[in-house]
Scaffold this motif. Sequence first.
Motif, short mmCIF file in Angstrom:
data_model
loop_
_atom_site.label_atom_id
_atom_site.label_comp_id
_atom_site.label_asym_id
_atom_site.label_seq_id
_atom_site.Cartn_x
_atom_site.Cartn_y
_atom_site.Cartn_z
N ARG A 229 -8.05 0.29 7.17
CA ARG A 229 -6.60 1.15 6.96
C ARG A 229 -6.74 2.44 6.80
N ILE A 230 -5.88 3.41 7.09
CA ILE A 230 -5.58 4.67 6.34
C ILE A 230 -4.71 5.57 7.17
N ILE A 231 -4.09 5.83 5.75
CA ILE A 231 -2.50 5.70 5.28
C ILE A 231 -2.41 7.90 5.54
N VAL A 232 -1.84 7.69 5.73
CA VAL A 232 -1.86 10.17 5.82
C VAL A 232 -0.84 10.29 5.65
N ARG A 233 -0.74 11.44 5.12
CA ARG A 233 0.75 12.29 5.38
C ARG A 233 0.77 13.40 5.99
N ARG A 234 1.82 13.82 6.35
CA ARG A 234 2.43 14.58 7.48
C ARG A 234 2.73 16.13 7.69
N PRO A 235 1.48 16.58 7.08
CA PRO A 235 2.17 18.27 6.70
C PRO A 235 3.98 19.07 7.77
N ALA A 236 3.90 20.12 7.05
CA ALA A 236 5.06 20.83 7.49
C ALA A 236 4.88 20.85 8.64
N ALA B 42 0.68 -1.12 -0.28
CA ALA B 42 0.00 0.08 -0.31
C ALA B 42 0.71 1.69 -0.08
N MET B 43 1.62 1.00 0.22
CA MET B 43 3.36 2.47 0.23
C MET B 43 3.44 2.66 -0.62
N LEU B 44 3.85 1.06 -2.14
CA LEU B 44 4.56 1.57 -2.78
C LEU B 44 4.23 2.80 -3.51
N PRO B 45 2.60 3.47 -4.19
CA PRO B 45 2.39 4.75 -4.38
C PRO B 45 3.38 5.56 -4.35
N GLU C 201 -9.88 13.51 12.72
CA GLU C 201 -9.20 13.67 13.90
C GLU C 201 -7.66 14.44 13.33
N LEU C 202 -7.31 13.91 11.79
CA LEU C 202 -6.11 13.19 11.88
C LEU C 202 -5.79 14.73 9.97
N ARG C 203 -7.02 14.96 10.06
CA ARG C 203 -7.39 16.88 9.25
C ARG C 203 -7.00 17.24 9.82
N THR C 204 -8.01 17.24 11.27
CA THR C 204 -7.30 18.76 11.99
C THR C 204 -6.06 18.99 12.76
N ARG C 205 -4.85 18.03 12.63
CA ARG C 205 -3.61 17.93 12.73
C ARG C 205 -3.05 18.88 11.21
N GLY C 206 -3.72 18.70 10.68
CA GLY C 206 -3.11 19.29 8.98
C GLY C 206 -3.18 18.01 8.42
N CYS C 207 -2.94 16.96 8.84
CA CYS C 207 -2.70 15.53 7.73
C CYS C 207 -3.19 15.48 6.70
N THR C 208 -2.71 15.14 5.50
CA THR C 208 -3.86 14.81 4.19
C THR C 208 -3.85 13.43 3.95
N VAL C 209 -5.43 12.89 4.08
CA VAL C 209 -5.40 11.07 4.27
C VAL C 209 -5.71 11.13 2.43
#
Length: 301
Positions: free
Chosen positions: A286-293, A72-75, A215-223
């Motif tokens: 499963r959920i994958i999010v990207r951490r913001p700067a 799932a992390m290959l892209p 919750e994760l979007r509130t912290r600035g993450c991108t789903v």
Amino acid sequence: MRTRVRTPDPARRTPGPFVVDECRECGHAFQNPRITAQAMAARDTRGRPDPSVERALGARGIRRRHQAAARAMLPYPEPESWLDVGTGHGHFPETAREVHAYTSFDGLDATARVQRARAAGRIEEAHQGLLTDPEIAGRLRGRYDVVSMFHHLEHTPDPRAELRAALDVLRPGGHLLVEVPDPACAFATLLGSWWVAYDQPRHLHLMPLANLERELRTRGCTVVATDRAAPHVPYDLTGALCLALVRRRARSTLTRACAPLLAAASALDVGLAPLLSRTRFSNAYRIIVRRPAKIRAASSA
């Protein structure tokens, strides 16, 4: 709130039932009242479930699910470093290395199993303790491109604190991968207290996907991805039967008189899995999010 389920102690070590309550508004389910830290330590609630249940359920395609999670992390950009939280014996990093051959895998676990995982060569660095421990969090801050949590978050007393700590050890632009039981699973309604994913008293929180996303979007993450199919664990019917036998103190029958019945339930679980995993009967997501700067503070409400 409403009471979602009352379930007896399968090990019969404490009097009375465990209660799982649910917020009527958001659907978050949680053990209420929560088992004390002392009782958790005495029961080794972060360890394995009842051995007879575990033997009957077996691995249930865990290697296949580990491979699917790794793929799932290959892209996304190839990670240089990956921390697996709640890694146990390190079986996920061992499997994931087949997919990400140039990634350095570390493991964190509250038990000494993580040290044995390192000794066995499944991980490169072993961190024993809690991710929310200030000393560990400070030492690991900003070190990883990927942090994974497989069926870990539901065991923690404060999932928000775990998520905050996980984002802190990620590098900006890194990815957090989480898999947890899905409280919206139709088996939870159909089986009630016999639904094995309630797993009382070990599971303290059951979080709907929408809540975790919010919750994760509130912290600035991108789903960046969600999946209800691949994480499905085909054990619901077999688990319900095992729980019925264990609660009736019929553990010895798990490998004797009831073996054909257990085998039939197992075959049904596995046979129906390709269909059920694509319906509301899927028991995990499963959920994958990207951490913001820069991570934003979230409301404590």
